[in-house]
Design a protein around this motif. Structure first.
Motif, PDB file in Angstrom:
ATOM      1  N   LEU A  67      -0.949   0.257 -18.660  1.00  0.00           N
ATOM      2  CA  LEU A  67      -1.454  -0.725 -17.703  1.00  0.00           C
ATOM      3  C   LEU A  67      -2.926  -0.429 -17.457  1.00  0.00           C
ATOM      4  O   LEU A  67      -3.276   0.418 -16.640  1.00  0.00           O
ATOM      5  N   SER A  68      -3.791  -1.095 -18.164  1.00  0.00           N
ATOM      6  CA  SER A  68      -5.219  -0.829 -18.080  1.00  0.00           C
ATOM      7  C   SER A  68      -5.810  -1.568 -16.891  1.00  0.00           C
ATOM      8  O   SER A  68      -5.120  -2.226 -16.115  1.00  0.00           O
ATOM      9  N   ARG A  69      -7.117  -1.462 -16.746  1.00  0.00           N
ATOM     10  CA  ARG A  69      -7.811  -2.142 -15.659  1.00  0.00           C
ATOM     11  C   ARG A  69      -7.700  -3.652 -15.804  1.00  0.00           C
ATOM     12  O   ARG A  69      -7.756  -4.178 -16.902  1.00  0.00           O
ATOM     13  N   GLY A  70      -7.558  -4.314 -14.688  1.00  0.00           N
ATOM     14  CA  GLY A  70      -7.472  -5.762 -14.728  1.00  0.00           C
ATOM     15  C   GLY A  70      -6.584  -6.287 -13.615  1.00  0.00           C
ATOM     16  O   GLY A  70      -6.123  -5.536 -12.736  1.00  0.00           O
ATOM     17  N   PRO A  71      -6.321  -7.580 -13.622  1.00  0.00           N
ATOM     18  CA  PRO A  71      -5.486  -8.180 -12.567  1.00  0.00           C
ATOM     19  C   PRO A  71      -4.081  -7.606 -12.511  1.00  0.00           C
ATOM     20  O   PRO A  71      -3.497  -7.495 -11.432  1.00  0.00           O
ATOM     21  N   ARG A  72      -3.510  -7.224 -13.663  1.00  0.00           N
ATOM     22  CA  ARG A  72      -2.149  -6.685 -13.657  1.00  0.00           C
ATOM     23  C   ARG A  72      -2.076  -5.391 -12.869  1.00  0.00           C
ATOM     24  O   ARG A  72      -1.143  -5.178 -12.085  1.00  0.00           O
ATOM     25  N   ARG A  73      -3.053  -4.508 -13.053  1.00  0.00           N
ATOM     26  CA  ARG A  73      -3.040  -3.250 -12.312  1.00  0.00           C
ATOM     27  C   ARG A  73      -3.282  -3.478 -10.826  1.00  0.00           C
ATOM     28  O   ARG A  73      -2.719  -2.799  -9.973  1.00  0.00           O
ATOM     29  N   PHE A  74      -4.114  -4.486 -10.502  1.00  0.00           N
ATOM     30  CA  PHE A  74      -4.386  -4.775  -9.103  1.00  0.00           C
ATOM     31  C   PHE A  74      -3.120  -5.241  -8.388  1.00  0.00           C
ATOM     32  O   PHE A  74      -2.781  -4.751  -7.309  1.00  0.00           O
ATOM     33  N   PHE A  75      -2.394  -6.197  -8.981  1.00  0.00           N
ATOM     34  CA  PHE A  75      -1.210  -6.735  -8.323  1.00  0.00           C
ATOM     35  C   PHE A  75      -0.008  -5.797  -8.409  1.00  0.00           C
ATOM     36  O   PHE A  75       0.931  -5.929  -7.616  1.00  0.00           O
ATOM     37  N   ALA A  76      -0.024  -4.852  -9.359  1.00  0.00           N
ATOM     38  CA  ALA A  76       1.097  -3.923  -9.488  1.00  0.00           C
ATOM     39  C   ALA A  76       0.930  -2.677  -8.634  1.00  0.00           C
ATOM     40  O   ALA A  76       1.930  -2.114  -8.158  1.00  0.00           O
ATOM     41  N   ILE A  77      -0.308  -2.223  -8.403  1.00  0.00           N
ATOM     42  CA  ILE A  77      -0.532  -0.962  -7.694  1.00  0.00           C
ATOM     43  C   ILE A  77      -1.385  -1.158  -6.447  1.00  0.00           C
ATOM     44  O   ILE A  77      -0.973  -0.815  -5.329  1.00  0.00           O
ATOM     45  N   THR A  78      -2.582  -1.718  -6.622  1.00  0.00           N
ATOM     46  CA  THR A  78      -3.538  -1.762  -5.515  1.00  0.00           C
ATOM     47  C   THR A  78      -3.052  -2.643  -4.382  1.00  0.00           C
ATOM     48  O   THR A  78      -3.067  -2.224  -3.212  1.00  0.00           O
ATOM     49  N   TRP A  79      -2.646  -3.857  -4.682  1.00  0.00           N
ATOM     50  CA  TRP A  79      -2.254  -4.790  -3.624  1.00  0.00           C
ATOM     51  C   TRP A  79      -1.037  -4.308  -2.830  1.00  0.00           C
ATOM     52  O   TRP A  79      -1.055  -4.376  -1.591  1.00  0.00           O
ATOM     53  N   PRO A  80       0.044  -3.807  -3.451  1.00  0.00           N
ATOM     54  CA  PRO A  80       1.152  -3.274  -2.623  1.00  0.00           C
ATOM     55  C   PRO A  80       0.746  -2.091  -1.763  1.00  0.00           C
ATOM     56  O   PRO A  80       1.222  -1.961  -0.629  1.00  0.00           O
ATOM     57  N   GLN A  81      -0.134  -1.231  -2.269  1.00  0.00           N
ATOM     58  CA  GLN A  81      -0.563  -0.085  -1.481  1.00  0.00           C
ATOM     59  C   GLN A  81      -1.473  -0.469  -0.328  1.00  0.00           C
ATOM     60  O   GLN A  81      -1.588   0.275   0.648  1.00  0.00           O
ATOM     61  N   LEU A  82      -2.112  -1.623  -0.423  1.00  0.00           N
ATOM     62  CA  LEU A  82      -3.009  -2.093   0.637  1.00  0.00           C
ATOM     63  C   LEU A  82      -2.293  -2.967   1.666  1.00  0.00           C
ATOM     64  O   LEU A  82      -2.956  -3.564   2.514  1.00  0.00           O
ATOM     65  N   ARG A  83      -0.976  -3.041   1.591  1.00  0.00           N
ATOM     66  CA  ARG A  83      -0.262  -3.921   2.515  1.00  0.00           C
ATOM     67  C   ARG A  83      -0.470  -3.546   3.987  1.00  0.00           C
ATOM     68  O   ARG A  83      -0.707  -4.434   4.812  1.00  0.00           O
ATOM     69  N   PRO A  84      -0.386  -2.279   4.402  1.00  0.00           N
ATOM     70  CA  PRO A  84      -0.649  -1.968   5.813  1.00  0.00           C
ATOM     71  C   PRO A  84      -2.063  -2.339   6.248  1.00  0.00           C
ATOM     72  O   PRO A  84      -2.265  -2.869   7.335  1.00  0.00           O
ATOM     73  N   THR A  85      -3.048  -2.055   5.399  1.00  0.00           N
ATOM     74  CA  THR A  85      -4.428  -2.412   5.736  1.00  0.00           C
ATOM     75  C   THR A  85      -4.599  -3.915   5.819  1.00  0.00           C
ATOM     76  O   THR A  85      -5.277  -4.425   6.722  1.00  0.00           O
ATOM     77  N   THR A  86      -3.980  -4.655   4.916  1.00  0.00           N
ATOM     78  CA  THR A  86      -4.081  -6.113   4.927  1.00  0.00           C
ATOM     79  C   THR A  86      -3.460  -6.693   6.189  1.00  0.00           C
ATOM     80  O   THR A  86      -4.008  -7.628   6.790  1.00  0.00           O
ATOM     81  N   ALA A  87      -2.316  -6.146   6.617  1.00  0.00           N
ATOM     82  CA  ALA A  87      -1.678  -6.628   7.838  1.00  0.00           C
ATOM     83  C   ALA A  87      -2.563  -6.383   9.053  1.00  0.00           C
ATOM     84  O   ALA A  87      -2.706  -7.256   9.925  1.00  0.00           O
ATOM     85  N   ALA A  88      -3.185  -5.203   9.122  1.00  0.00           N
ATOM     86  CA  ALA A  88      -4.072  -4.908  10.238  1.00  0.00           C
ATOM     87  C   ALA A  88      -5.307  -5.805  10.230  1.00  0.00           C
ATOM     88  O   ALA A  88      -5.743  -6.300  11.272  1.00  0.00           O
ATOM     89  N   VAL A  89      -5.875  -6.037   9.055  1.00  0.00           N
ATOM     90  CA  VAL A  89      -7.055  -6.905   8.949  1.00  0.00           C
ATOM     91  C   VAL A  89      -6.708  -8.336   9.353  1.00  0.00           C
ATOM     92  O   VAL A  89      -7.480  -9.002  10.065  1.00  0.00           O
TER      93      VAL A  89
END
Length: 335
Positions: free
Chosen positions: A225-247
């Motif tokens: 899973l290299s850099r790109g939209p797939r890695r963002f939606f598979a790893i980054t976005w789920p891990q940012l869920r608490p921060t996104t809810a607070a924002v």
């Protein structure tokens, strides 16, 4: 085993003297008068909090049940008449509609822009601190000053304004009614709010990105899973869920508190007044403090309700963080 023959003094021994307690170092001894100095410095804050916050809150709640026109000491108790009159007032309902439009425009825009800036700044090889400071700097500006800059310099409607100059360079027709015609005034209001607050939420997302373990990205790279939209939606976005809810919660509360830009840009247009501007005109122009206090508590109740609904549907913690340990604990007990 060899026993140590150490003399043990008995209490009944007349020659025994109790060991004195260890002396406290001079630097750790309490300084005389510190408690008095503490209350001397803190008491002005508590007095101001008591007078301007606590007493004012309860007095405003009392005023919301009275007929208080041009007076803050009314005697005519009217019950829920102010609340009923407010909730059936077309102007107040129009202000809620204006807030809804403003929130729909500014909340997703700020969320996407701040997340994009956070990812760009976090991935810079050099000068990260410089760009963080540059994007965060507008947060220190006053809303009044920024509104005047937007009104007189960028969207003034003249041919020499920044917005019309950009439109002319692109071959598009210029606009001479930025602040009096829909939907152009929404462009002005949303852009000034976006410029003022996107840097603050960018820092929140940068803090959230720094909490993501690098091992997740390393494992994803091994799995192809290299850099790109797939890695963002598979790893980054789920891990940012608490921060996104607070924002999202902070953005919604800030949208409810919108006042300065509306007052300085479009206060002459009744259909674009947010709830706070409506309450301001009701209380300080019509001098109806009872109905204005009722409006303040209605808006507060709406903010609390929106916060509870947002926390219910999105939450501040991800589902994996809250449910996974419980499942593991159940499996451990079963085994």
């Amino acid at each position: 085993m060899t026993q140590l023959n150490t003399p043990v003094a008995r209490v009944s021994d007349p020659g025994h003297r109790p060991t004195p307690p260890p002396s406290v170092p001079r630097g750790r001894r309490p300084i005389r008068g510190t408690r008095r100095a503490f209350w001397l410095f803190v008491s002005p804050f508590f007095i101001g909090l008591l007078i301007f916050s606590i007493i004012a809150l309860f007095w405003g709640f009392y005023l919301s049940f009275t007929r208080a026109v041009a007076t803050i000491t009314p005697t005519d108790f009217v019950g829920f008449d102010n609340y009923i009159s407010l909730l059936t007032d077309p102007s107040f309902l129009s202000s809620l509609l204006s807030f809804t439009v403003f929130a729909i425009l500014v909340v997703p825009t700020t969320l996407i822009a701040s997340l994009a800036l956070a990812m760009l700044v976090a991935n810079l090889p050099v000068a990260r601190a410089f760009f963080r400071s540059v994007f965060f700097l507008p947060t220190a500006f006053s809303y009044v000053i920024a509104s005047l800059i937007w009104k007189l310099g960028i969207f003034s409607g003249s041919t020499s304004s920044v917005a019309n100059s950009v439109l002319s360079s692109l071959g598009l027709p210029t606009v001479d009614a930025w602040l009096t015609q829909s939907p152009y005034y929404w462009v002005v209001i949303v852009s000034v709010r976006l410029w003022l607050q996107v840097g603050f939420y960018m820092l929140l997302f940068i803090a959230g990105l720094q909490r993501i373990p690098e091992t997740l990205y390393e494992a994803a790279a091994i799995d192809g899973l290299s850099r790109g939209p797939r890695r963002f939606f598979a790893i980054t976005w789920p891990q940012l869920r608490p921060t996104t809810a607070a924002v999202m919660l902070l953005l919604l509360v800030a949208a409810f508190q919108a006042f300065d830009e509306f007052y300085n840009l479009v206060r002459t247009i009744p259909s674009v007044r947010p709830p706070l501007l409506y309450i301001y005109n009701l209380s300080f122009q019509q001098l109806d403090y009872g109905k204005g206090s009722a409006g303040a508590f209605v808006v507060t109740a709406i903010v609390v309700l929106v916060a509870l609904l947002q926390s219910r549907f999105f939450g501040f913690g991800s589902a994996d963080e809250t449910k996974a340990p419980r499942r593991g604990a159940r499996k451990g007990r079963a085994s």
